[in-house]
Design an enzyme around this catalytic site. Structure first.
Site, short mmCIF file in Angstrom:
data_model
loop_
_atom_site.label_atom_id
_atom_site.label_comp_id
_atom_site.label_asym_id
_atom_site.label_seq_id
_atom_site.Cartn_x
_atom_site.Cartn_y
_atom_site.Cartn_z
N GLU A 173 0.83 -1.22 0.00
CA GLU A 173 0.00 0.00 0.00
C GLU A 173 0.86 1.26 0.00
OE1 GLU A 173 -2.83 -0.45 3.24
OE2 GLU A 173 -4.12 -1.70 1.99
N GLU A 372 -5.69 -8.25 -0.77
CA GLU A 372 -6.39 -8.06 0.51
C GLU A 372 -7.82 -7.63 0.22
OE1 GLU A 372 -4.76 -5.43 3.55
OE2 GLU A 372 -2.73 -6.02 2.96
C1 BG6 Z 1 -4.40 -2.72 4.94
C2 BG6 Z 1 -3.07 -3.24 5.41
O1 BG6 Z 1 -4.32 -1.34 5.02
O2 BG6 Z 1 -5.53 -2.98 5.66
C3 BG6 Z 1 -3.14 -4.26 6.53
O3 BG6 Z 1 -2.27 -3.70 4.37
C4 BG6 Z 1 -4.27 -3.89 7.45
O4 BG6 Z 1 -1.89 -4.30 7.15
C5 BG6 Z 1 -5.57 -3.95 6.68
O5 BG6 Z 1 -4.34 -4.65 8.61
C6 BG6 Z 1 -6.82 -3.68 7.52
O6 BG6 Z 1 -6.64 -2.57 8.30
P1 BG6 Z 1 -6.95 -2.59 9.85
O7 BG6 Z 1 -6.56 -1.29 10.37
O8 BG6 Z 1 -8.40 -2.85 9.95
O9 BG6 Z 1 -6.14 -3.70 10.40
#
Ligand code: BG6
Length: 473
Positions: A173, A372
């Protein structure tokens, strides 16, 4: 859906491993961040301060539990598992000449275990953690020297694992740091602590330039090392929708999208786009950019576009329209009445996934990988069961849109990995209670708990999704 579609899950080293100071591991940026919550940001401390609580130190103890966890992933049928290598396990300070063999051995064992269980490791080289020594001594990615340190680290791990890992990504990211008002992203993306009164945007553009050069160098090295390797970039793909048909909103959404697109434009096309050069010119910005840098960037373009997708963003140029005032979404973000949100305020927009996939397909025509996507929720643990219907609904809706993008629109997508396939520590808040997994980990926000693993209802659901190659949602 293609037969070899890479269904799987994703985690990141610092959010699961724990073992933050064993077998020679150095402190990383993730180790100096306390826990916050939806209202209170995480604090970034000057080193580890006694009496403060650092949730990543323990993570979910994946470092010790990975065999059990991977066994459970394989029960779900994972074809791949995305994780990252903690740079400070390999180079504890970041600027040593020789790597830490114990750290290298850990990832050998981890990748072997994945492969034995039939899943490909998909590896991010830098997922929000930088050896803390590089922050203190060099100012993080403010400093050109970071290119050499990162390159050295990547050469070591690429060489070591080239026959175990095909899919790699350089910076997780990388675009998050464009939200310059938020201290968290500058620190996690680049190890930068802002000084009072500095032009934050200028600082970040310079850091990003060094990362572009580093990413291109690493990509070129990987290609020369082993032509089988596929190198990707990674962006947080949050598209911007105009709030109304007012042309001011349309232009604003376009401008906001460029803060995302510039990263793929450079890493896929190999050069800075005109709109960005023009912006720098207008702002009277000058940078440390050499002609050699530009040649490196031209040569080291990536093979696939890795992206994460959680939400869309709706923007308004009208000063009289109330803004969300949420520094995770930028200054112009407004509520979108057509979408609901998670309890952490993230807009739930499955169709937005189809939209970004098509945006990328049209613009670049290279394969994409959804690395993701997931639903953060405070799951209830009742008598050993977790009925996470809302997570299944979320994922089902997103996978359905992904399938439309692939099957109806012709998007070329390699795989899909669900974020936090086993409950990790939340990145933005450091909480445990913002859970994402198919597997529940008995750990509380304050670190107490048995750390025992339990299958949620979604575990069995995802198993069927994979088994049917996405037919059975
Ligand atoms: C993304 C990241 O921004 O979102 C992860 O690559 C992160 O590392 C995921 O955990 C979800 O975000 P959060 O803050 O809900 O854990």
């Amino acid at each position: 859906m293609r037969k070899n579609f890479l269904w799987g899950g994703a985690v990141a080293a610092h959010q699961v491993e724990g073992a933050y100071n064993v077998k020679g591991k150095g402190l990383s940026t993730a180790d100096v961040m306390t826990a916050g919550n939806v209202h209170t940001p995480r604090e970034i401390t000057d080193g580890v301060v006694e009496g403060k609580f650092y949730p990543n130190h323990e993570g979910i103890r994946f470092y010790d539990h990975y065999q059990e966890d991977i066994q459970m992933f394989s029960e779900m049928g994972f074809k791949c598992l995305r994780t990252s290598i903690a740079w400070s396990r390999i180079f504890p300070n970041g600027d040593e000449d020789a790597p830490n063999e114990d750290g290298l051995q850990f990832y050998d064992d981890l990748f072997d275990c994945m492969i034995e269980h039939g899943m490909q490791p998909v590896i991010t080289l830098s997922h929000f953690e930088i050896p803390y020594h590089l922050v203190k001594t060099y100012g993080g990615w403010r400093n050109r020297k970071m290119i050499d340190f990162f390159y050295r680290f990547c050469q070591v791990v690429l060489k070591r694992y080239q026959n175990k890992v095909k899919y790699w990504m350089t910076f997780n990211e990388i675009n998050n740091q464009m939200l310059v008002e938020n201290d968290l992203y500058a620190f996690t993306n680049s190890g930068i602590v802002f000084e009072n009164g500095e032009d934050r945007l200028h600082t970040i553009y310079q850091a990003v330039h060094y990362q572009f050069v580093a990413s291109a160098l690493v990509t070129e090295y990987a290609h020369s090392l082993n032509p089988e390797i596929q190198m990707g970039c990674c962006v947080a793909a949050t598209p911007n929708y105009p709030n109304t048909s007012n042309p001011d909103d349309i232009l604003l959404a376009q401008a906001e999208d460029r803060k995302l697109l510039m990263f793929t434009d450079v890493q896929i096309r190999g050069h800075y786009p005109r709109y960005l050069l023009n912006e720098w010119n207008t702002r009277n910005y000058t940078f440390d950019i050499t002609s050699q840098d530009l040649q490196i960037m031209e040569k080291g373009t990536v093979d696939y576009l890795g992206f994460t997708y959680y939400m869309s963003n709706t923007v308004s140029a009208d000063p009289s329209v109330k803004k969300l005032g949420d520094d995770l979404q930028g200054n112009y973000a407004v509520d979108n009445p057509y979408l609901s949100t998670t309890d952490w305020g993230w807009a739930i927009d499955p169709k937005g996934l189809r939209y970004v996939m098509n945006m990328y397909q049209d613009r670049y025509e290279i394969p994409m990988f959804i690395v993701e996507n997931g639903f953060g929720y405070a799951d209830q643990f009742i008598d050993g069961h977790i009925h996470d219907q809302n997570r299944m609904d979320y994922l089902k809706a997103h996978i359905a849109e992904m399938k439309k993008a692939i099957e109806e629109d012709g998007c070329d997508c390699i795989g899909y990995t669900v974020w936090g396939c086993i409950d990790p520590i939340s990145f933005t808040t450091g909480e445990m209670k913002k859970r994402y997994g198919f597997i529940y980990v008995d750990r509380n926000n304050d670190g107490t708990g048995s750390y025992k693993r339990y299958k949620k209802d979604s575990f069995y659901w995802y198993q069927k999704v994979i088994e049917s190659n996405g037919e059975n949602l």
